[in-house]
Design a protein around this motif. Structure first.
Motif, PDB file in Angstrom:
ATOM      1  N   VAL A 348       0.833  -1.212   0.000  1.00  0.00           N
ATOM      2  CA  VAL A 348       0.000   0.000   0.000  1.00  0.00           C
ATOM      3  C   VAL A 348       0.859   1.250   0.000  1.00  0.00           C
ATOM      4  O   VAL A 348       0.644   2.173  -0.799  1.00  0.00           O
ATOM      5  CB  VAL A 348      -0.948  -0.007   1.223  1.00  0.00           C
ATOM      6  N   TRP A 349       1.860   1.291   0.867  1.00  0.00           N
ATOM      7  CA  TRP A 349       2.633   2.517   1.013  1.00  0.00           C
ATOM      8  C   TRP A 349       3.650   2.707  -0.106  1.00  0.00           C
ATOM      9  O   TRP A 349       4.066   3.841  -0.383  1.00  0.00           O
ATOM     10  CB  TRP A 349       3.291   2.558   2.387  1.00  0.00           C
ATOM     11  N   ALA A 442     -12.537   8.541  -2.905  1.00  0.00           N
ATOM     12  CA  ALA A 442     -12.664   7.193  -3.449  1.00  0.00           C
ATOM     13  C   ALA A 442     -11.615   6.914  -4.522  1.00  0.00           C
ATOM     14  O   ALA A 442     -11.164   5.783  -4.680  1.00  0.00           O
ATOM     15  CB  ALA A 442     -14.068   6.995  -4.026  1.00  0.00           C
ATOM     16  N   GLY A 443     -11.222   7.958  -5.236  1.00  0.00           N
ATOM     17  CA  GLY A 443     -10.243   7.779  -6.304  1.00  0.00           C
ATOM     18  C   GLY A 443      -8.803   7.961  -5.867  1.00  0.00           C
ATOM     19  O   GLY A 443      -7.891   7.858  -6.688  1.00  0.00           O
ATOM     20  N   SER A 444      -8.565   8.228  -4.575  1.00  0.00           N
ATOM     21  CA  SER A 444      -7.203   8.420  -4.080  1.00  0.00           C
ATOM     22  C   SER A 444      -6.403   7.122  -4.191  1.00  0.00           C
ATOM     23  O   SER A 444      -6.947   6.021  -4.021  1.00  0.00           O
ATOM     24  CB  SER A 444      -7.217   8.879  -2.628  1.00  0.00           C
ATOM     25  N   THR A 445      -5.115   7.255  -4.454  1.00  0.00           N
ATOM     26  CA  THR A 445      -4.252   6.071  -4.568  1.00  0.00           C
ATOM     27  C   THR A 445      -4.289   5.232  -3.305  1.00  0.00           C
ATOM     28  O   THR A 445      -4.380   3.997  -3.370  1.00  0.00           O
ATOM     29  CB  THR A 445      -2.800   6.501  -4.866  1.00  0.00           C
ATOM     30  N   LEU A 450      -5.601   0.306  -0.512  1.00  0.00           N
ATOM     31  CA  LEU A 450      -6.111  -0.388   0.674  1.00  0.00           C
ATOM     32  C   LEU A 450      -7.306  -1.271   0.315  1.00  0.00           C
ATOM     33  O   LEU A 450      -7.450  -2.388   0.825  1.00  0.00           O
ATOM     34  CB  LEU A 450      -6.487   0.622   1.752  1.00  0.00           C
ATOM     35  N   ASP A 451      -8.149  -0.788  -0.562  1.00  0.00           N
ATOM     36  CA  ASP A 451      -9.290  -1.595  -1.003  1.00  0.00           C
ATOM     37  C   ASP A 451      -8.792  -2.881  -1.680  1.00  0.00           C
ATOM     38  O   ASP A 451      -9.354  -3.963  -1.472  1.00  0.00           O
ATOM     39  CB  ASP A 451     -10.147  -0.772  -1.968  1.00  0.00           C
ATOM     40  N   ALA A 452      -7.705  -2.759  -2.478  1.00  0.00           N
ATOM     41  CA  ALA A 452      -7.152  -3.930  -3.162  1.00  0.00           C
ATOM     42  C   ALA A 452      -6.579  -4.937  -2.177  1.00  0.00           C
ATOM     43  O   ALA A 452      -6.458  -6.122  -2.486  1.00  0.00           O
ATOM     44  CB  ALA A 452      -6.070  -3.488  -4.150  1.00  0.00           C
ATOM     45  N   GLN A 453      -6.256  -4.497  -0.965  1.00  0.00           N
ATOM     46  CA  GLN A 453      -5.715  -5.390   0.063  1.00  0.00           C
ATOM     47  C   GLN A 453      -6.802  -5.896   1.017  1.00  0.00           C
ATOM     48  O   GLN A 453      -6.503  -6.500   2.046  1.00  0.00           O
ATOM     49  CB  GLN A 453      -4.621  -4.664   0.858  1.00  0.00           C
TER      50      GLN A 453
END
Length: 472
Positions: A348-349, A442-445, A450-453
């Motif tokens: 994520v980071w 919602a569109g922030s990286t 985090l959503d992908a994780q």
């Protein structure tokens, strides 16, 4: 070629025609250290002016000045026709030819004195002696003095750069036509310099990048300055240190932002003629997460962990990593995170670093005494904190498990169960327009990473929590 002795009558006649005081006038460039008094000078051997300039390379032997006839005798002492006040007693050389010795000078460093010593074989005192260096352009005067007791002399000369050339000492102020010339000696002054250790091809930001090197010869306590080259062609001062006992130095290089620049090291606090400048080097710093993972001891979480918490220190990890700040520079942050979530946080980071999304602060909540409110007011990004839900003392916070994370808490406030917005200095961000730095959408990286994780964003709750993410 062997010299024949000059008749004493001829010496007296020549000396009477050429006053000693004229020697200084006829010899430009005599160093300021030349004695101001006019010593007794033996008469010069009759000679014509050389037809050509001296050879471009130092002669191996004493150059013979052009002359219409060979000298037939050697001066036997100070002529009797002397100016008033000059020495009157000199040894006699009835049979031995006048000669001058020159000891081999010790090797030194540039900008340090070289010392030339020797003596006249007749033991004469107060004779004018001059030091000459062979250069491609010819013999050049480098110093002068007067002989002392027993005919001894000492002349010093300080070269301004490294040299390895021939020197001679002659009697009188002129090289050609002198009655006596010393053997040739090689004088060596080595190159004093500052040497930079070759930098790596590139460095990761915030890893303690430094320019290192040494002074040759070792110069302990010398102040050296690190400079970088600007686009204008000027060199800018970055930082300075003093060399250690062995002449080594370590100059910190600004590594809190990506850059590629030429640098050099310059000595300071020395005379202008002794300033040394190193060769330039090229240093490249790149942005990178540079994550480091460490075990967690109870002493590291004294305010955020206590007996009875659902996760103990052994199941937690300290994760340090780089992040962009609101100042446009890179900063090192830290999170106390559940061991099973470490790799997810690194993924994520890394994405967030590449997107250059700014984080105000990232440190463990123990710095704020375990207070969630104080941490939020400090705009802190954090994970583990074994506590109740802020605004709901009957529920255990998801942060107690080390998985949940709060990000930029001032720019992303939340509405608590008791109907109060936290933190109080984040009220201006309750309205999500206009978009400002550090705000999450919602569109922030970060949100998408985090959503992908497998994380859920608290902004989607009925009571929005814009800062909070926790596993679904």
């Amino acid at each position: 070629m062997a010299r024949r002795a000059l008749p004493t009558v001829a010496v007296v006649a020549l000396l009477a025609l050429l006053p000693i005081s004229a020697h200084a006038d006829d010899t430009p460039g005599v160093p300021s250290g030349t004695p101001v008094s006019t010593p007794v000078v033996p008469a010069e051997t009759p000679a014509d002016t050389p037809d050509s300039t001296p050879p471009s390379t130092p002669p191996a032997e004493t150059p013979a000045p052009p002359a219409t006839e060979e000298p037939t005798s050697t001066p036997t002492g100070t002529p009797t026709d002397q100016p008033t006040g000059q020495p009157t007693t000199q040894p006699s050389l009835a049979a031995e030819a006048l000669a001058i010795s020159l000891d081999q000078p010790a090797t030194t460093w540039e900008d340090r004195p070289m010392t030339f010593t020797g003596k006249l074989n007749n033991g004469a005192t107060n004779w004018y002696l001059s030091l000459w260096q062979a250069l491609p352009s010819g013999w050049t005067l480098r110093g002068a003095t007067q002989s002392t007791t027993g005919g001894a002399y000492k002349i010093t000369y300080t070269p301004t750069g490294p040299i390895r050339t021939t020197f001679r000492v002659v009697v009188g102020p002129k090289f050609y036509g002198t009655p006596a010339m010393s053997p040739a000696r090689i004088g060596t002054a080595q190159d004093r310099r500052i040497v930079i250790t070759k930098p790596a091809a590139s460095y990761v930001a915030l890893t303690g990048v430094a320019v290192t090197g040494t002074t040759v010869p070792a110069q302990p306590g010398l102040e050296v300055v690190l400079q970088d080259l600007l686009g204008s062609g000027a060199w800018r001062w970055l930082t300075s240190v003093k060399t250690d006992a062995k002449g080594n130095f370590r100059l910190p290089f600004p590594d809190n932002f990506p850059s590629s620049r030429s640098v050099r090291v310059v000595s300071r606090g020395v005379p202008a003629t002794a300033v040394e400048v190193s060769a330039s080097a090229y240093v490249v710093v790149k942005a990178g997460l540079n994550p480091k993972v460490y075990a967690v001891a109870a002493s590291m979480v004294p305010k955020t962990y206590r007996a009875g918490c659902p996760v103990g220190p052994s199941s937690l990890r300290l994760l340090t990593m780089n992040h962009w700040g609101f100042d446009g520079l890179l900063h090192k942050g830290e999170l106390i995170v559940r061991d099973a979530a470490v790799q997810k946080m690194i993924t994520v980071w890394t994405a967030n670093l590449n997107a250059k999304f700014p984080i105000r602060r990232m440190t463990r909540v123990d710095v704020f005494g375990g207070s969630d409110v104080r941490a939020m007011e400090a705009d802190n990004t954090s994970m583990f904190n074994c506590r109740q839900v802020t605004g709901d003392p009957y529920s255990l916070s998801p942060h107690s498990y080390g998985y949940a994370i709060d990000i930029n808490t001032v720019e992303n406030p939340y509405l608590a169960a008791n109907g109060v917005w936290y933190p109080k200095n984040g009220l201006a961000y309750r309205t999500r327009t206009p978009a400002r730095p550090g705000m999450l959408f919602a569109g922030s990286t970060l949100t998408k990473a985090l959503d992908a994780q497998g994380y859920f964003w608290g902004a989607r709750w009925a009571k929005p929590d814009y800062q909070h993410f926790e596993p679904k």
